[in-house]
Design a protein around this motif. Structure first.
Motif, PDB file in Angstrom:
ATOM      1  N   ARG A 106       0.838  -1.200   0.000  1.00 61.72           N
ATOM      2  CA  ARG A 106       0.000   0.000   0.000  1.00 61.72           C
ATOM      3  C   ARG A 106       0.878   1.257   0.000  1.00 61.72           C
ATOM      4  O   ARG A 106       0.643   2.197  -0.733  1.00 61.72           O
ATOM      5  N   ASP A 112       2.378   1.802  -3.383  1.00 57.57           N
ATOM      6  CA  ASP A 112       1.435   2.400  -4.321  1.00 57.57           C
ATOM      7  C   ASP A 112       1.237   3.886  -4.054  1.00 57.57           C
ATOM      8  O   ASP A 112       1.161   4.694  -4.985  1.00 57.57           O
ATOM      9  N   GLU A 113       1.155   4.224  -2.759  1.00 58.63           N
ATOM     10  CA  GLU A 113       0.991   5.646  -2.415  1.00 58.63           C
ATOM     11  C   GLU A 113       2.187   6.453  -2.912  1.00 58.63           C
ATOM     12  O   GLU A 113       2.040   7.538  -3.472  1.00 58.63           O
ATOM     13  N   GLN A 166       4.192   5.612  -5.314  1.00 54.38           N
ATOM     14  CA  GLN A 166       4.127   5.588  -6.776  1.00 54.38           C
ATOM     15  C   GLN A 166       3.275   6.752  -7.296  1.00 54.38           C
ATOM     16  O   GLN A 166       3.647   7.444  -8.239  1.00 54.38           O
ATOM     17  N   VAL A 167       2.121   6.947  -6.628  1.00 49.36           N
ATOM     18  CA  VAL A 167       1.223   8.034  -7.021  1.00 49.36           C
ATOM     19  C   VAL A 167       1.922   9.374  -6.822  1.00 49.36           C
ATOM     20  O   VAL A 167       1.892  10.250  -7.689  1.00 49.36           O
ATOM     21  N   SER A 205       4.650   9.831  -9.406  1.00 50.96           N
ATOM     22  CA  SER A 205       4.071  10.087 -10.720  1.00 50.96           C
ATOM     23  C   SER A 205       3.540  11.517 -10.805  1.00 50.96           C
ATOM     24  O   SER A 205       3.705  12.198 -11.820  1.00 50.96           O
ATOM     25  N   ALA A 206       2.901  11.977  -9.716  1.00 49.89           N
ATOM     26  CA  ALA A 206       2.369  13.343  -9.726  1.00 49.89           C
ATOM     27  C   ALA A 206       3.507  14.364  -9.739  1.00 49.89           C
ATOM     28  O   ALA A 206       3.431  15.385 -10.421  1.00 49.89           O
ATOM     29  N   THR A 257       6.519  13.993 -10.974  1.00 46.79           N
ATOM     30  CA  THR A 257       7.302  14.006 -12.213  1.00 46.79           C
ATOM     31  C   THR A 257       6.441  14.333 -13.430  1.00 46.79           C
ATOM     32  O   THR A 257       6.887  14.175 -14.547  1.00 46.79           O
ATOM     33  N   SER A 258       5.202  14.746 -13.217  1.00 47.82           N
ATOM     34  CA  SER A 258       4.354  15.051 -14.372  1.00 47.82           C
ATOM     35  C   SER A 258       4.943  16.253 -15.121  1.00 47.82           C
ATOM     36  O   SER A 258       5.412  17.214 -14.515  1.00 47.82           O
ATOM     37  N   PRO A 259       4.956  16.177 -16.454  1.00 47.65           N
ATOM     38  CA  PRO A 259       5.591  17.228 -17.248  1.00 47.65           C
ATOM     39  C   PRO A 259       5.042  18.618 -16.942  1.00 47.65           C
ATOM     40  O   PRO A 259       5.775  19.605 -16.979  1.00 47.65           O
ATOM     41  N   GLU A 260       3.746  18.671 -16.596  1.00 42.95           N
ATOM     42  CA  GLU A 260       3.146  19.974 -16.306  1.00 42.95           C
ATOM     43  C   GLU A 260       3.802  20.616 -15.095  1.00 42.95           C
ATOM     44  O   GLU A 260       4.114  21.799 -15.094  1.00 42.95           O
ATOM     45  N   ALA A 284       7.485  21.612 -15.836  1.00 40.76           N
ATOM     46  CA  ALA A 284       7.543  22.853 -16.605  1.00 40.76           C
ATOM     47  C   ALA A 284       7.242  24.053 -15.718  1.00 40.76           C
ATOM     48  O   ALA A 284       7.878  25.101 -15.812  1.00 40.76           O
ATOM     49  N   ARG A 330      15.761  28.557 -30.833  1.00 38.50           N
ATOM     50  CA  ARG A 330      16.104  27.881 -32.071  1.00 38.50           C
ATOM     51  C   ARG A 330      17.618  27.961 -32.292  1.00 38.50           C
ATOM     52  O   ARG A 330      18.194  29.044 -32.185  1.00 38.50           O
ATOM     53  N   GLN A 365      19.908  26.567 -30.448  1.00 40.14           N
ATOM     54  CA  GLN A 365      20.691  26.268 -29.238  1.00 40.14           C
ATOM     55  C   GLN A 365      20.814  24.769 -29.017  1.00 40.14           C
ATOM     56  O   GLN A 365      21.694  24.306 -28.314  1.00 40.14           O
ATOM     57  N   VAL A 366      19.891  24.020 -29.611  1.00 40.73           N
ATOM     58  CA  VAL A 366      19.973  22.567 -29.533  1.00 40.73           C
ATOM     59  C   VAL A 366      20.196  22.059 -30.945  1.00 40.73           C
ATOM     60  O   VAL A 366      19.445  22.404 -31.854  1.00 40.73           O
ATOM     61  N   ILE A 417      -3.495   4.447 -11.590  1.00 43.12           N
ATOM     62  CA  ILE A 417      -3.071   3.395 -10.656  1.00 43.12           C
ATOM     63  C   ILE A 417      -4.104   3.264  -9.543  1.00 43.12           C
ATOM     64  O   ILE A 417      -4.773   4.240  -9.197  1.00 43.12           O
ATOM     65  N   VAL A 462      -4.931   2.523  -5.610  1.00 41.18           N
ATOM     66  CA  VAL A 462      -4.337   2.548  -4.268  1.00 41.18           C
ATOM     67  C   VAL A 462      -5.457   2.250  -3.276  1.00 41.18           C
ATOM     68  O   VAL A 462      -6.578   2.711  -3.452  1.00 41.18           O
ATOM     69  N   PRO A 468      -2.538  10.300 -11.431  1.00 44.87           N
ATOM     70  CA  PRO A 468      -1.576  11.220 -10.808  1.00 44.87           C
ATOM     71  C   PRO A 468      -1.247  12.433 -11.664  1.00 44.87           C
ATOM     72  O   PRO A 468      -0.812  13.444 -11.140  1.00 44.87           O
ATOM     73  N   LYS A 469      -1.456  12.350 -12.977  1.00 44.92           N
ATOM     74  CA  LYS A 469      -1.104  13.491 -13.825  1.00 44.92           C
ATOM     75  C   LYS A 469      -2.271  14.467 -13.972  1.00 44.92           C
ATOM     76  O   LYS A 469      -2.218  15.359 -14.819  1.00 44.92           O
ATOM     77  N   GLU A 523       3.905  10.543 -22.833  1.00 48.66           N
ATOM     78  CA  GLU A 523       3.478  11.567 -21.871  1.00 48.66           C
ATOM     79  C   GLU A 523       3.991  12.967 -22.233  1.00 48.66           C
ATOM     80  O   GLU A 523       3.273  13.959 -22.112  1.00 48.66           O
ATOM     81  N   TYR A 528       1.853  16.172 -23.381  1.00 51.65           N
ATOM     82  CA  TYR A 528       1.915  17.437 -22.646  1.00 51.65           C
ATOM     83  C   TYR A 528       2.148  18.604 -23.605  1.00 51.65           C
ATOM     84  O   TYR A 528       1.490  19.647 -23.515  1.00 51.65           O
ATOM     85  N   ALA A 579      22.945  29.388 -32.356  1.00 49.88           N
ATOM     86  CA  ALA A 579      22.519  30.532 -31.551  1.00 49.88           C
ATOM     87  C   ALA A 579      23.431  30.656 -30.348  1.00 49.88           C
ATOM     88  O   ALA A 579      23.016  30.517 -29.216  1.00 49.88           O
TER      89      ALA A 579
END
Lengths: 112, 576
Positions: A42, A45-46, A48-49, A52-53, A55-58, A61, A75, A77-78, B70, B72, B149-150, B219, B223, B566
């Motif tokens: 348990r 899993d907690e 993990q959640v 996951s939350a 590391t979310s891309p949102e 950022a 543009r 630079q990479v 997931i 829980v 989670p996202k 993902e 995004y 650049a």
């Protein structure tokens, strides 16, 4: 002879009783460990959640631009470089990771 | 020698003991022999407890193993009103932990029922606080709760599961038979204290966990698509929008963004309108993006060549007593320019040269009017009428993307076929299903539906579509360093009040693929009812560019043209 038989019978009886007691004791231990396992799963899993939350891309950022003041690369630079197997390898510095990778892309009989 | 009185006492004691033993023997006889059968059943009932256990629901991952959904176990609190002496006191204790008013809890606890839920699916931390608070008549059980989670990311594709862990929408619904854990009756042996005893025979009964579903969605690309779409919808004050990113070679969906979004963690009170996956459940009139397929048909049927001259009638042509306009007055132009400058008149003339039957056959060949059979629920087939139901203007209308209903998914799938050398693939969102131990149960392999168009015609068409971006209506879709092929579309919407085309309601779109010579991504952008500007080349093409640029960089697709560095002069000086 008679005494010996009695002692043997007693020993067997005791062994049997000891075995039964042991089974019950281990049974309880197994059950305790099962409960612990469920609790740990348990918790996993907690976490993990949470991971996951977090590391979310949102969120990444938001933190990168808001908190850390980072900006997306401009543009130019990479620059992505396509590595072709025939690209010239580094010479005179011994094999690098790059050389090893390139050599593996070649068929065996071409490798000097 | 024992004296007489002492002897008498001994006998009395012996008799008492004997009487006691007789009583015990009688009771034993009664219990063990006379009532044996009945009592064995009763004891078994007390030792054993059969409980129905639901195996936890499987998780959903993106293509790189990032968790998207997931299960829980979370605590739920119940009360047994009959065994409560002081309901109001208990309610006062529970109130600060549950964040529910004491009066509310008290009302529940005073009901004449044997079991009441006080609060369901709480925070794990609340559960731990409740466990430290031993209250008579109050119990805590663990229930599986679905977490996303996202948050709103990918919500329209994932869908959501209900209170009892049943899939209700999206992947959760389509793959419910795999995700759902097995329900099993488990018999537990309990001792006098109610503790579970390890059962005899050592065989374990545990219900199996649901399978894990691994998506083709990335993902990060998802995004990028959602962020850029959101920005465009806000900037144009549009009603909503859709972006789909597909891998042309396999038909794998990399991203499917629908705006406005919703949070699948809190779906209560959100209308079905909001969580419907409009990328495949709603059709729209595509407008000029349809010209791609008219052109494809004309090239393959050898009705037109890129250099064939078409007269633009100076932007004004009468068809079936209605006037067809172009957005600029055009005279003679090549067939390539018809597509690149998005000439309605040129496209109508092309369709006329093809004829009704052939145009219809070609639209069907590209998958319009039939489901793409994507593995998501609720897909519609769209609307392509049969030629016998066409009116006098239909041929002209269809040539410019009216009188035809398509889904954004159909559009991107058809364009991906052009990007994929003519092979029409079946779009899919799930790449693998694995069981609890990681063994593959199902592996989705790319599926070809058919090859509607030859590779030669595809090459010609691709060159023309590149021209749309380099010197046509789609210039804002250009991604520096990469060759882009695509087409803009601007469609008027039918005003529900008047039943005719509205002058201010429109759909702006762009569909294309990149890099044009070795396509890695096919992308469709649809902006619904933009308020600031209607043209697809202005509202949708820039979204295509931003999504494609970031996705290509993320995927490590190197640019085909030299890129200007650049670097600041300072960092250049610092180099040896």
């Amino acid at each position: 002879m008679k005494t010996l038989t009695v002692i043997a019978a007693m020993a067997l009886l005791l062994l049997y009783v000891w075995e039964r007691v042991e089974i019950v004791r281990i049974g309880y231990q197994v059950e305790r460990l099962k409960v612990k396992k469920v609790a740990l799963e348990r918790e996993r899993d907690e976490l993990q959640v949470k991971l996951s939350a977090l590391t979310s891309p949102e969120r990444i950022a938001r933190v990168a631009t808001g908190k850390l003041g980072l900006v997306p690369p401009e543009r130019g630079q990479v620059i992505l470089v396509d590595l072709k197997p025939e690209a010239p390898a580094h010479r005179g510095r011994g094999p690098t990771m790059l050389d090893v990778k390139l050599a593996r892309n070649e068929p065996m009989w071409k490798v000097p | 020698m024992v004296s007489a009185p002492r002897r008498g006492r001994c006998i009395v004691v012996a008799l008492f003991l004997l009487a006691g033993f007789v009583v015990v023997l009688f009771r034993l006889f009664n219990l063990q022999i006379l009532q044996a059968a009945e009592l064995t059943v009763k004891a078994d009932r007390q030792h054993r407890k059969a409980v129905s256990v639901q195996g936890p629901r499987g998780s959903i991952f993106d293509r790189n193993g990032k968790v998207l959904a997931i299960n829980v176990d979370v605590p739920s609190v119940f009360g047994v009103p009959a065994s409560l002496d002081d309901p109001s006191g208990v309610a006062r204790h529970l109130s600060p932990v549950l964040h529910v008013r004491a009066g509310e809890i008290e009302r529940k606890l005073k009901q004449e029922r044997s079991f009441v839920w006080i609060a369901r699916k709480l925070d794990p931390e609340q559960g731990r606080r409740l466990e430290r608070m031993p209250l008579e008549g109050i119990g805590v059980v663990m229930e599986g709760q679905r977490f996303y989670p996202k948050g709103p990311l990918l919500s329209h594709v994932l869908g959501f599961a209900g209170m009892d862990s049943q899939g209700l929408e999206g992947i959760e619904r389509r793959y419910d038979p795999y995700l759902r854990g097995e329900k099993q009756m488990v018999v537990l042996q309990r001792d006098a204290l109610g503790r579970t005893v390890f059962p005899k025979g050592l065989h374990e009964q545990t219900p199996s966990t649901g399978h894990n579903v691994i998506l083709t969605i990335d993902e990060v690309i998802q995004y990028i698509a959602e962020k850029e779409l959101e920005e465009a919808v806000t900037a144009t004050r549009a009603k909503g929008g859709i972006v789909i990113v597909m891998e042309p070679r396999t038909g794998a969906i990399l991203a499917m963004a629908v705006n406005p979004r919703f949070d699948p963690n809190a779906v209560q009170g959100i209308s079905a309108d909001r969580w419907r996956n409009r990328a495949l459940t709603d059709t729209y009139e595509p407008g000029s993006t349809m010209k791609i397929f008219v052109a494809a048909a004309a090239l393959e049927e050898k009705v037109m060549e890129p250099g064939t001259l078409v007269y633009g009638e100076n932007g004004h042509m009468v068809v079936a007593r209605t006037v067809i306009h172009d957005h600029e007055r055009m005279g003679w132009m090549t067939f390539a320019q018809v597509v690149q400058r998005s000439s309605n008149i040129g496209s109508v003339k092309t369709a006329t040269a093809l004829g009704e039957e052939r145009l219809y056959r070609w639209l069907r060949a590209f998958g319009f009017g039939e489901r793409t059979e994507i593995d998501l629920p609720g897909e519609v087939a769209g609307l392509v009428k049969e030629p016998r139901d066409w009116g006098r203007r239909s041929l002209a209308s269809i040539a410019i993307g009216q009188e035809i209903g398509v889904t954004p998914l159909q559009l991107v799938t058809a364009v991906a076929a052009i990007a994929n050398g003519g092979w029409l693939m079946k779009p899919h969102t799930v790449s693998e299903i694995r069981d609890e131990k990681g063994r593959v149960v199902v592996r989705a392999s790319p599926q070809v539906r058919r090859q509607p168009i030859s590779p030669e015609s595809v090459r010609t068409l691709s060159k023309i579509l590149e021209g749309v971006v380099t010197h046509g209506t789609g210039s804002k879709a250009a991604v520096p360093g990469y060759r882009v092929a695509g087409k803009t579309g601007t469609a008027q919407k039918i005003d529900p009040k008047t039943g005719s085309y509205s002058s201010n309601l429109s759909v702006g779109s762009f569909v294309g693929y990149v890099p044009a010579d070795d396509p890695r991504l096919a992308v469709v952008v649809v902006i619904d009812e933009p308020q600031t500007e209607a043209w697809g080349g202005v509202v949708a093409a820039p979204v295509f560019r931003r999504v494609a640029e970031q996705a290509l960089q993320y995927l490590g697709v190197s640019s085909q043209e030299p890129v200007k560095l650049a670097m600041t002069s300072r960092s250049e000086m610092a180099r040896p």
